[in-house]
Motif scaffolding. Structure first.
Motif, mmCIF file in Angstrom:
data_model
loop_
_atom_site.group_PDB
_atom_site.id
_atom_site.type_symbol
_atom_site.label_atom_id
_atom_site.label_comp_id
_atom_site.label_asym_id
_atom_site.label_seq_id
_atom_site.Cartn_x
_atom_site.Cartn_y
_atom_site.Cartn_z
ATOM 1 N N VAL A 50 0.853 -1.189 0.000
ATOM 2 C CA VAL A 50 0.000 0.000 0.000
ATOM 3 C C VAL A 50 0.887 1.235 0.000
ATOM 4 N N VAL A 51 0.432 2.258 -0.714
ATOM 5 C CA VAL A 51 1.059 3.573 -0.676
ATOM 6 C C VAL A 51 0.056 4.511 -0.033
ATOM 7 N N VAL A 71 5.146 5.119 2.807
ATOM 8 C CA VAL A 71 4.591 6.424 3.165
ATOM 9 C C VAL A 71 4.858 7.417 2.045
ATOM 10 N N SER A 72 3.803 8.111 1.650
ATOM 11 C CA SER A 72 3.884 9.077 0.563
ATOM 12 C C SER A 72 3.358 10.422 1.033
ATOM 13 N N SER A 83 10.478 6.649 -7.054
ATOM 14 C CA SER A 83 11.160 6.033 -5.914
ATOM 15 C C SER A 83 10.266 5.004 -5.230
ATOM 16 N N LEU A 84 8.997 5.347 -5.051
ATOM 17 C CA LEU A 84 8.048 4.413 -4.437
ATOM 18 C C LEU A 84 7.892 3.156 -5.301
ATOM 19 N N CYS A 85 7.806 3.349 -6.599
ATOM 20 C CA CYS A 85 7.633 2.207 -7.505
ATOM 21 C C CYS A 85 8.853 1.292 -7.481
ATOM 22 N N TRP A 120 1.947 3.401 -15.256
ATOM 23 C CA TRP A 120 2.921 3.313 -16.334
ATOM 24 C C TRP A 120 4.216 2.677 -15.837
ATOM 25 N N THR A 121 4.612 3.017 -14.610
ATOM 26 C CA THR A 121 5.878 2.516 -14.076
ATOM 27 C C THR A 121 5.763 1.068 -13.619
ATOM 28 N N LEU A 122 4.646 0.713 -12.991
ATOM 29 C CA LEU A 122 4.491 -0.638 -12.442
ATOM 30 C C LEU A 122 4.030 -1.647 -13.488
ATOM 31 N N ARG A 123 3.343 -1.206 -14.529
ATOM 32 C CA ARG A 123 2.893 -2.063 -15.622
ATOM 33 C C ARG A 123 2.114 -3.297 -15.143
ATOM 34 N N PRO A 124 1.067 -3.105 -14.354
ATOM 35 C CA PRO A 124 0.298 -4.272 -13.892
ATOM 36 C C PRO A 124 -0.557 -4.852 -15.022
#
Length: 378
Positions: A50-51, A71-72, A83-85, A120-124
């Motif tokens: 989770v974010v 934590v965001s 960075s989170l991704c 876009w970054t995680l590409r699920p």
């Protein structure tokens, strides 16, 4: 565009699920707790990330049992999101999933640029959300303009679509532990003696026993304000309800559930009290302590004998421990239908205008009837 085939969507095939909760909404988290509980109970338990903002981090990690809690800030930029991704992908690699994220879920009613950057970054393979204007969402949770059922039902329907049986009733997870309950009890009943072994029963049952131990001094909570100004009682209405409760007997008590930061509202309410009532502040009239955490608030709510609230998170916190409540909503349409309390012990009164614009009796009369009902049932 996500590559997953919706017709083949199965929860049992998902190894890593990411929840985006950047809005930090406590009520949403409580409503979704049943969904999280069922995901954790899957035979092949997925990795859960989770974010969220700082206010919810301990809830997701310590209470809801997520594997990764990041934590965001409330409005992260592209650099923070990247960075989170990277941390999300690293967790997936560490769990043996080759950095793969299978599902990203967000309940934002309108997608924002940050949501697109995450996806876009995680590409699920699958993207779950509520914004029907976004073509890349291939699993819709509910339609913001037409869905007319409780949101918890939308999540059971989503589970059903992926092959999870939800024939049993929705059951919220209380968002507190025994330590938070003990602290709440010391605030509300500093002289009470209650030494129940906390490791032998669920916290909801512990809270019920604590309420029974303080049965001679019934405690009503009043939550007069939510973030939108349309969902706020006036100080005059709030003060009248407090005077009504405290005037019923010499043992009734009130917890004014405004955050300590709402000093001006609290001062306005106290200024409307006659001196004899104002003198009860700190004994029978209690206010929220400074730095009350989310779990402290949930525990305090669980110790109430009844709650009078506007449409805000405590409505859902109360449902987790079946606290009797009456709730005032400023939207008599679909939005209130989706977010009204999910409990047989809750009364929901809906208006089609801001609460502060209503005649005082519109709130005071049902509140008085609720107080009558709760005191008569003791």
């Amino acid at each position: 565009m996500p590559a997953g085939n919706v017709q083949d969507f199965k929860w049992e095939n998902l190894n890593h699920i990411v929840i985006l909760k950047l809005d930090g909404k406590l009520g949403d988290t409580q409503v979704m707790s049943d969904f999280y509980r069922r995901l954790k109970a899957l035979p092949q338990r997925p990795l859960l990330s989770v974010v969220c903002p700082e206010n919810l981090a301990s809830v997701y990690y310590d209470i809801l049992g997520f594997d990764q809690v990041l934590v965001s800030s409330r409005k992260p930029g592209a650099g923070e999101i990247n960075s989170l991704c990277q941390q999300i992908v690293a967790a997936s690699q560490g769990a043996g999933h080759q950095g793969k994220v299978d599902l990203v879920l967000s309940t934002e009613p309108a997608y924002r640029p940050r949501d697109f950057i995450f996806n876009w970054t995680l590409r699920p393979d699958f993207i779950a959300g509520c914004d029907y204007t976004v073509a890349s969402i291939n699993l819709h949770i509910f339609h913001p303009a037409t869905y007319n059922h409780p949101v918890s039902r939308a999540f059971t329907e989503l589970l059903n679509r992926g092959g999870v049986d939800t024939s049993d009733s929705v059951r919220y997870t209380p968002l507190f532990k025994a330590e938070h309950l003990s602290r709440a009890m010391s605030i509300l009943n500093p002289s009470a003696v209650f030494n129940e072994p906390s490791d032998q029963m669920p916290v909801a049952e512990l809270a019920a026993r604590a309420r029974a131990a303080a049965a001679s001094t019934p405690l009503f909570g009043i939550n007069p304000m939510a973030a939108p100004k349309s969902r706020r009682m006036s100080p005059e209405v709030c003060a009248s309800i407090i005077k009504d409760i405290l005037g019923r007997s010499e043992s009734t008590r009130v917890l004014l559930m405004c955050p300590a930061s709402s000093r001006e509202f609290i001062r306005a309410v106290m200024a409307l009290m006659p001196p004899v009532t104002a003198a009860l502040h700190g004994t029978r009239l209690l206010t929220m302590p400074e730095n009350t955490s989310v779990s402290d608030l949930a525990a305090l709510t669980a110790l109430l004998d009844g709650m009078i609230s506007v449409d805000t998170a405590t409505v859902h916190l109360a449902c987790s421990c079946n606290i009797a409540q009456i709730c005032f909503y400023d939207n008599a349409g679909l939005e209130s239908c989706r977010w009204q309390p999910l409990s047989h012990n809750a009364q929901c009164i809906k208006f089609d205008q801001a609460l502060g614009t209503l005649p005082e009796r519109a709130l005071l009369e049902p509140a008085a009837a609720f107080i009558d009902q709760q005191l008569a049932s003791r």
